[in-house]
Scaffold this active site. Structure first.
Site, short mmCIF file in Angstrom:
data_model
loop_
_atom_site.label_atom_id
_atom_site.label_comp_id
_atom_site.label_asym_id
_atom_site.label_seq_id
_atom_site.Cartn_x
_atom_site.Cartn_y
_atom_site.Cartn_z
N GLU A 43 -4.31 8.68 5.26
CA GLU A 43 -3.31 9.48 4.68
C GLU A 43 -3.73 10.64 3.84
OE1 GLU A 43 0.20 7.45 3.60
OE2 GLU A 43 0.42 6.15 5.35
N GLU A 93 -0.60 1.56 10.70
CA GLU A 93 0.26 0.88 9.80
C GLU A 93 1.88 1.17 10.29
OE1 GLU A 93 0.06 2.27 5.57
OE2 GLU A 93 -1.85 2.22 5.53
C1 GCO Z 1 0.64 4.21 2.88
C2 GCO Z 1 -0.47 3.38 2.55
C3 GCO Z 1 -0.33 2.05 2.26
C4 GCO Z 1 1.04 1.81 1.72
C5 GCO Z 1 2.19 1.48 2.74
C6 GCO Z 1 3.47 1.20 2.30
O1 GCO Z 1 0.75 4.45 4.04
O2 GCO Z 1 1.46 4.64 1.72
O3 GCO Z 1 -1.67 3.57 3.43
O4 GCO Z 1 -1.37 1.76 1.21
O5 GCO Z 1 1.01 0.71 0.81
O6 GCO Z 1 2.13 2.72 3.68
O7 GCO Z 1 3.77 2.27 1.62
#
Ligand code: GCO
Length: 465
Positions: free
Chosen positions: A166, A366
């Site tokens: 990200e 994710e």
């Molecule tokens: C993100 C990060 C994670 C977060 C998850 C929930 O995508 O922001 O990769 O570290 O914890 O997404 O917000």
């Protein structure tokens, strides 16, 4: 009720990140990161929480690997804390840091779990931030050196390398609206940071390819900003707002990474913020390295409009060049983060990416949900009946399956997150884990959602209405 079956090649696993779970911040020669500094700055993180201890994974990693094995995870996405490898962000690698991640990777392989290593999940060595951070071009060169050290050490055993997690968050929340470390609010710096992360990726990929096992996969993980129309926003305003959000939120990465150039509308939209002099001749070709798949982090959707009440140069936010861009919540239901639950948008996002980049395989790196879990004790045994999270995952796995049916080359789905953990500026107030962590005792409790993932992996089938 229907039963969906996932292809045998479809990888199902889970994900975490170093600063969110490890703790042990002063151990093994680790140096300070920008998140150590940020979380220890009063007012920056809810409840004054820090990652000093977190899930104490630095000491409990073998037990955590046993839990992953119990759930049958096929892959585990973790991140490497750069400050454990180079405490000041440069120079010879710290052997204790290399040893920690070598032990973790060997432990995963011994349990038949594919290691998916993210090189950067936001914990920049503080010393590099002191030297200017990601707005400084040299940080990209330092990253390539760090990547080389890691691949020298683990290139013969890591299954998949992901350069960045990200970069949008790291650049625009870190340097744009200051909600994340290092907490700076400078639109021009945020744009330069985004470019230097792209450049760092482009410099690191050839290093990984040169050193790693030829079978290793190389990727990058992006969070994109899928939007939907709202009846209250006129169609032409919505279309222009969505174009501008796409330019500075998504295509600022997608286009150089996958097409080898920044888009003209992005340059035009941000001309009032920066002259783009940080973009050197040849950079876009450097960034445009062949990768094996694109990692996609997906959670929710929003609507966008222009809100004149908030416009003006004084509003420096996460959307440089777009001071009047306003993100609006869509109708619920919502998770504990206040994010709407919109599994259909995951399917549409994956299909859209497939249509735009038909040769690029995808992986959901994710997806998951925060809900306020309740621990029940039955016959002395603790349970977390997190039905809302089970149903969230069921709906999003079903969306992934529909995308596969529509021709998307979707390689897998890694649930965020394996453990409850430090949720950045929300501290420990939000729980995303399929395994609960009691932060006082460090007890782990597999939630019903963990058993749901376990069954999904065992049977490769999903029951849906
Ligand atoms: C993100 C990060 C994670 C977060 C998850 C929930 O995508 O922001 O990769 O570290 O914890 O997404 O917000």
């Amino acid at each position: 009720m229907a039963t969906l079956r996932f292809p045998s090649s479809f990888v199902i696993g889970s994900a975490t990140a170093s600063y969110q779970i490890e703790g042990g911040v002063h151990e093994g020669g680790r140096g300070p990161s920008i998140w150590d500094t940020f979380s220890h700055t009063p007012g920056r993180v809810e409840n004054g929480d820090t990652g000093d201890v977190a899930d104490d994974h630095y000491h409990r990693w073998q037990d955590d690997l046993d839990l992953m094995s119990e759930l049958g995870l096929q892959a585990y996405r973790f991140s490497i804390a750069w400050p454990r490898i180079q405490p000041t962000g440069a120079g010879a690698p710290n052997q204790a840091g290399l040893d920690f991640y070598r032990g973790l990777v060997d432990g995963l392989l011994a349990r038949g779990i594919a290691p998916v290593a993210t090189l950067y999940h936001w914990d920049l060595p503080q010393a590099l931030e002191d030297a200017g951070g990601w707005p400084e071009r040299d940080t990209a060169l330092r990253f390539a050196e760090y990547a080389g050290h890691m691949v020298e050490a683990l290139g013969d055993r890591v299954h998949t390398w992901t350069t960045f997690n990200e970069p949008w968050c790291a650049a625009f929340l870190g340097y744009g609206n200051g909600m994340h470390a290092p907490g700076r609010t400078d639109g021009a710096a945020a744009l330069a940071a985004a470019h230097h992360m792209n450049l760092a990726h482009g410099l690191a990929v050839p290093e990984i390819r040169r050193i790693a096992d030829p079978s290793a996969q190389v990727s990058i993980t992006l969070n994109l900003h899928p939007t939907r129309e709202l009846p209250s926003v006129p169609a032409d305003e919505s279309a222009e707002a969505r174009r501008r959000a796409s330019a500075v939120g998504d295509r600022i990465f997608l286009s150089p990474l996958l097409r080898g150039h920044y888009d003209a509308d992005l340059i035009d939209d941000t001309a009032g913020v920066t002259d783009w002099s940080f973009l050197h001749p040849g950079d876009e070709q450097l960034i445009h390295q062949p990768i094996d798949f694109l990692g996609v982090n997906y959670y929710s959707t929003s609507a966008v409009r222009f809100d004149a009440a908030v416009s003006g140069p004084e509003r420096v936010g996460a959307w440089p060049g777009e001071p009047a861009l306003e993100f609006m919540r869509l109708p619920g239901p919502y998770t504990d983060m206040g994010w709407n639950i919109d599994p259909g948008a995951l399917e549409e996002l994956l299909v859209s990416l497939h249509e735009q980049y038909p040769e690029m395989p995808l992986m959901i790196t994710e997806n998951g949900a925060a809900f306020p879990d309740v621990v029940e004790r039955r016959d002395g045994v603790a349970h977390v009946v997190d039905t809302d999270r089970v149903e969230y995952l069921r709906a999003h796995f079903a969306a992934a399956h529909r995308a596969i049916e529509r021709g998307v080359d979707l390689r897998g789905y890694l649930v965020w997150s394996f453990l409850d953990n430090f949720e950045w500026s929300f501290g420990f107030s939000k729980r995303f884990g399929i395994v609960r962590v009691d932060y006082d005792s460090q007890e782990r409790i597999v939630k019903d959602s963990g058993r749901f993932v376990q069954r999904l992996i065992e049977t490769r089938t999903l029951d849906v209405d």
